[in-house]
Write a protein that holds these residues in place. Structure first.
Motif, PDB file in Angstrom:
ATOM      1  N   LYS A  78       7.718  -3.887   7.666  1.00  0.00           N
ATOM      2  CA  LYS A  78       8.891  -4.663   7.600  1.00  0.00           C
ATOM      3  C   LYS A  78       9.908  -4.249   7.053  1.00  0.00           C
ATOM      4  CE  LYS A  78      10.470  -9.586   7.613  1.00  0.00           C
ATOM      5  NZ  LYS A  78      10.251 -10.836   7.365  1.00  0.00           N
ATOM      6  N   GLY A  79      10.034  -3.867   5.804  1.00  0.00           N
ATOM      7  CA  GLY A  79      11.061  -3.452   4.862  1.00  0.00           C
ATOM      8  C   GLY A  79      11.062  -1.872   4.717  1.00  0.00           C
ATOM      9  N   ALA A  80      10.316  -1.216   5.157  1.00  0.00           N
ATOM     10  CA  ALA A  80      10.174   0.344   5.116  1.00  0.00           C
ATOM     11  C   ALA A  80      11.416   1.027   5.928  1.00  0.00           C
ATOM     12  CB  ALA A  80       8.572   0.782   5.403  1.00  0.00           C
ATOM     13  N   CYS A 136      -6.192   0.550   1.289  1.00  0.00           N
ATOM     14  CA  CYS A 136      -6.546   0.630   2.724  1.00  0.00           C
ATOM     15  C   CYS A 136      -5.196   0.327   3.436  1.00  0.00           C
ATOM     16  CB  CYS A 136      -7.785  -0.118   3.216  1.00  0.00           C
ATOM     17  SG  CYS A 136      -7.904  -0.046   4.862  1.00  0.00           S
ATOM     18  N   SER A 137      -4.627  -0.794   3.125  1.00  0.00           N
ATOM     19  CA  SER A 137      -3.553  -1.271   3.827  1.00  0.00           C
ATOM     20  C   SER A 137      -2.357  -0.175   3.478  1.00  0.00           C
ATOM     21  CB  SER A 137      -3.046  -2.671   3.391  1.00  0.00           C
ATOM     22  OG  SER A 137      -1.981  -3.277   3.912  1.00  0.00           O
ATOM     23  N   ALA A 138      -2.061   0.270   2.345  1.00  0.00           N
ATOM     24  CA  ALA A 138      -1.047   1.117   2.295  1.00  0.00           C
ATOM     25  C   ALA A 138      -1.134   2.531   3.008  1.00  0.00           C
ATOM     26  CB  ALA A 138      -0.808   1.509   0.675  1.00  0.00           C
ATOM     27  N   VAL A 139      -2.529   2.956   2.875  1.00  0.00           N
ATOM     28  CA  VAL A 139      -2.611   4.104   3.860  1.00  0.00           C
ATOM     29  C   VAL A 139      -2.590   4.075   5.221  1.00  0.00           C
ATOM     30  CG1 VAL A 139      -4.503   5.868   4.281  1.00  0.00           C
ATOM     31  CG2 VAL A 139      -4.424   5.140   1.811  1.00  0.00           C
ATOM     32  N   LEU A 140      -3.127   2.939   5.822  1.00  0.00           N
ATOM     33  CA  LEU A 140      -2.965   2.718   7.135  1.00  0.00           C
ATOM     34  C   LEU A 140      -1.546   2.378   7.613  1.00  0.00           C
ATOM     35  CD1 LEU A 140      -4.566   1.946   9.930  1.00  0.00           C
ATOM     36  CD2 LEU A 140      -4.445  -0.448   8.962  1.00  0.00           C
ATOM     37  N   LEU A 141      -0.875   1.795   6.779  1.00  0.00           N
ATOM     38  CA  LEU A 141       0.748   1.542   7.021  1.00  0.00           C
ATOM     39  C   LEU A 141       1.395   2.757   6.899  1.00  0.00           C
ATOM     40  CD1 LEU A 141       0.867  -1.899   5.185  1.00  0.00           C
ATOM     41  CD2 LEU A 141       0.896  -1.367   7.666  1.00  0.00           C
ATOM     42  N   ALA A 142       1.085   3.732   5.990  1.00  0.00           N
ATOM     43  CA  ALA A 142       1.778   4.914   5.659  1.00  0.00           C
ATOM     44  C   ALA A 142       1.773   5.752   6.980  1.00  0.00           C
ATOM     45  CB  ALA A 142       1.545   5.622   4.466  1.00  0.00           C
ATOM     46  N   GLY A 143       0.422   5.522   7.624  1.00  0.00           N
ATOM     47  CA  GLY A 143       0.165   6.430   8.879  1.00  0.00           C
ATOM     48  C   GLY A 143       0.943   6.044  10.144  1.00  0.00           C
ATOM     49  N   LEU A 144       1.480   4.656  10.107  1.00  0.00           N
ATOM     50  CA  LEU A 144       2.388   4.426  11.121  1.00  0.00           C
ATOM     51  C   LEU A 144       3.721   4.801  11.315  1.00  0.00           C
ATOM     52  CD1 LEU A 144       0.718   0.721  11.051  1.00  0.00           C
ATOM     53  CD2 LEU A 144       0.287   2.473  12.503  1.00  0.00           C
ATOM     54  N   ILE A 145       4.260   5.664  10.371  1.00  0.00           N
ATOM     55  CA  ILE A 145       5.410   5.926  10.274  1.00  0.00           C
ATOM     56  C   ILE A 145       6.048   6.844  11.377  1.00  0.00           C
ATOM     57  CG2 ILE A 145       5.551   4.860   7.911  1.00  0.00           C
ATOM     58  CD1 ILE A 145       5.209   8.106   6.988  1.00  0.00           C
ATOM     59  N   ALA A 146       5.485   7.022  12.520  1.00  0.00           N
ATOM     60  CA  ALA A 146       6.079   7.707  13.634  1.00  0.00           C
ATOM     61  C   ALA A 146       7.042   6.955  14.413  1.00  0.00           C
ATOM     62  CB  ALA A 146       4.832   8.259  14.337  1.00  0.00           C
ATOM     63  N   LEU A 147       8.168   6.601  13.740  1.00  0.00           N
ATOM     64  CA  LEU A 147       9.228   5.948  14.207  1.00  0.00           C
ATOM     65  C   LEU A 147      10.531   6.505  14.434  1.00  0.00           C
ATOM     66  CD1 LEU A 147       8.373   2.477  12.220  1.00  0.00           C
ATOM     67  CD2 LEU A 147       7.776   2.873  14.582  1.00  0.00           C
ATOM     68  N   PRO A 148      10.855   7.586  15.101  1.00  0.00           N
ATOM     69  CA  PRO A 148      11.861   8.156  15.030  1.00  0.00           C
ATOM     70  C   PRO A 148      13.090   7.453  15.376  1.00  0.00           C
ATOM     71  CG  PRO A 148      10.616   9.165  16.789  1.00  0.00           C
ATOM     72  CD  PRO A 148       9.666   8.227  15.758  1.00  0.00           C
ATOM     73  N   SER A 149      13.024   6.564  16.583  1.00  0.00           N
ATOM     74  CA  SER A 149      13.898   5.657  16.920  1.00  0.00           C
ATOM     75  C   SER A 149      14.316   4.613  16.026  1.00  0.00           C
ATOM     76  CB  SER A 149      13.520   4.974  18.382  1.00  0.00           C
ATOM     77  OG  SER A 149      12.437   4.085  18.163  1.00  0.00           O
ATOM     78  N   SER A 170       5.302  12.289   8.588  1.00  0.00           N
ATOM     79  CA  SER A 170       6.437  11.378   8.245  1.00  0.00           C
ATOM     80  C   SER A 170       6.484  11.221   6.717  1.00  0.00           C
ATOM     81  CB  SER A 170       6.582  10.245   8.985  1.00  0.00           C
ATOM     82  OG  SER A 170       6.329  10.335  10.368  1.00  0.00           O
ATOM     83  N   GLU A 171       7.610  10.635   6.538  1.00  0.00           N
ATOM     84  CA  GLU A 171       7.535  10.181   4.818  1.00  0.00           C
ATOM     85  C   GLU A 171       8.275   8.522   4.944  1.00  0.00           C
ATOM     86  OE1 GLU A 171       9.496  12.954   2.145  1.00  0.00           O
ATOM     87  OE2 GLU A 171      10.838  11.416   1.880  1.00  0.00           O
ATOM     88  N   LEU A 172       7.366   7.962   4.345  1.00  0.00           N
ATOM     89  CA  LEU A 172       7.882   6.302   4.229  1.00  0.00           C
ATOM     90  C   LEU A 172       8.255   5.916   2.921  1.00  0.00           C
ATOM     91  CD1 LEU A 172       7.271   3.574   5.508  1.00  0.00           C
ATOM     92  CD2 LEU A 172       5.081   3.432   4.521  1.00  0.00           C
ATOM     93  N   HIS A 173       9.430   5.258   3.024  1.00  0.00           N
ATOM     94  CA  HIS A 173       9.937   4.638   1.731  1.00  0.00           C
ATOM     95  C   HIS A 173      10.043   3.159   1.693  1.00  0.00           C
ATOM     96  CE1 HIS A 173      11.766   8.450   0.704  1.00  0.00           C
ATOM     97  NE2 HIS A 173      11.945   8.706   2.169  1.00  0.00           N
ATOM     98  N   ALA A 200       9.461   1.204  -6.246  1.00  0.00           N
ATOM     99  CA  ALA A 200       9.700   2.160  -5.017  1.00  0.00           C
ATOM    100  C   ALA A 200       8.363   2.854  -4.862  1.00  0.00           C
ATOM    101  CB  ALA A 200      10.833   2.809  -5.456  1.00  0.00           C
ATOM    102  N   LEU A 201       8.161   3.236  -3.398  1.00  0.00           N
ATOM    103  CA  LEU A 201       6.878   3.797  -3.163  1.00  0.00           C
ATOM    104  C   LEU A 201       7.420   4.766  -2.068  1.00  0.00           C
ATOM    105  CD1 LEU A 201       3.874   4.175  -3.192  1.00  0.00           C
ATOM    106  CD2 LEU A 201       3.799   2.445  -1.595  1.00  0.00           C
ATOM    107  N   THR A 202       7.135   5.893  -2.198  1.00  0.00           N
ATOM    108  CA  THR A 202       7.035   7.005  -1.052  1.00  0.00           C
ATOM    109  C   THR A 202       5.833   7.593  -0.801  1.00  0.00           C
ATOM    110  OG1 THR A 202       9.320   7.746  -2.010  1.00  0.00           O
ATOM    111  CG2 THR A 202       8.436   9.237  -0.615  1.00  0.00           C
ATOM    112  N   VAL A 203       5.591   7.459   0.199  1.00  0.00           N
ATOM    113  CA  VAL A 203       4.357   7.921   0.894  1.00  0.00           C
ATOM    114  C   VAL A 203       4.439   9.089   1.923  1.00  0.00           C
ATOM    115  CG1 VAL A 203       2.168   7.032   2.343  1.00  0.00           C
ATOM    116  CG2 VAL A 203       3.263   5.768   0.573  1.00  0.00           C
TER     117      VAL A 203
END
Length: 175
Positions: free
Chosen positions: A99-101, A6-19, A123-126, A133-136
């Motif tokens: 934090k480190g993504a 759940c945490s990984a899925v939720l966090l992966a969804g937060l990757i709308a960070l173009p700036s 998005s793609e999260l590393h 290493a995890l890519t979501v």
């Protein structure tokens, strides 16, 4: 819900960070598609970006300011039905994971209709999880409501999967 998944899925969804992605690599910001973002939607998109940046920085005060009190957050078949519920539960683990993504926005679309806006992001999260290493791959939809001159997030829906789960040959390997 499985706590780690759940945490990984939720966090992966937060990757709308173009700036934020642009801060790591200026070429990444160019991967967004500004042509599909209406000019009227730019302020709502800015709120989405501020939310993501604040969450990654563990700035929970700012995260809370950008969420409506009665925000509805859906992911992995679960729901958090208020700002307080999110801030008291997933926000902390989300911030720790992010934090480190490294985040790369692949596509973004935004539209405004009256006092409502929606922002859809792929998005793609590393990241690293348990030393590996995890890519979501992630999709995110945020619905915002304009209150006076301010936009607030009233709904978030996150969906994601690990990149290797997206490869058909991997999924069929065990069949």
């Amino acid at each position: 819900m499985k706590p780690i998944h759940c945490s990984a899925v939720l966090l992966a969804g937060l990757i709308a960070l173009p700036s934020l992605a642009a801060a790591h690599d200026p070429k990444l910001h160019a991967t967004t598609t500004p042509a599909v973002i209406e000019a009227a939607a730019q302020p709502a998109v800015a709120v989405v970006e501020q939310f993501s940046k604040a969450l990654q920085a563990a700035d929970f005060k700012r995260v809370g300011e950008l969420l409506a009190e009665d925000v509805l957050i859906l992911e992995s078949g679960g729901a958090e039905r208020s700002r307080e519920e999110y801030l008291g539960h997933h926000a902390i683990s989300d911030a720790m994971f992010l934090k480190g993504a490294h985040v790369q926005v692949k596509q973004r679309v935004a539209r405004v209709e009256g006092a409502l806006a929606w922002v859809g992001t792929e998005s793609e999260l590393h990241a690293t999880k348990d030393g590996k290493a995890l890519t979501v791959l992630s999709t995110e939809t945020m619905v915002l409501k304009q209150i006076g001159t301010e936009w607030r997030i009233v709904h978030i829906h996150w969906s994601s999967r690990t990149a290797n789960a997206a490869k058909p040959e991997t999924a069929n390997a065990d069949n």
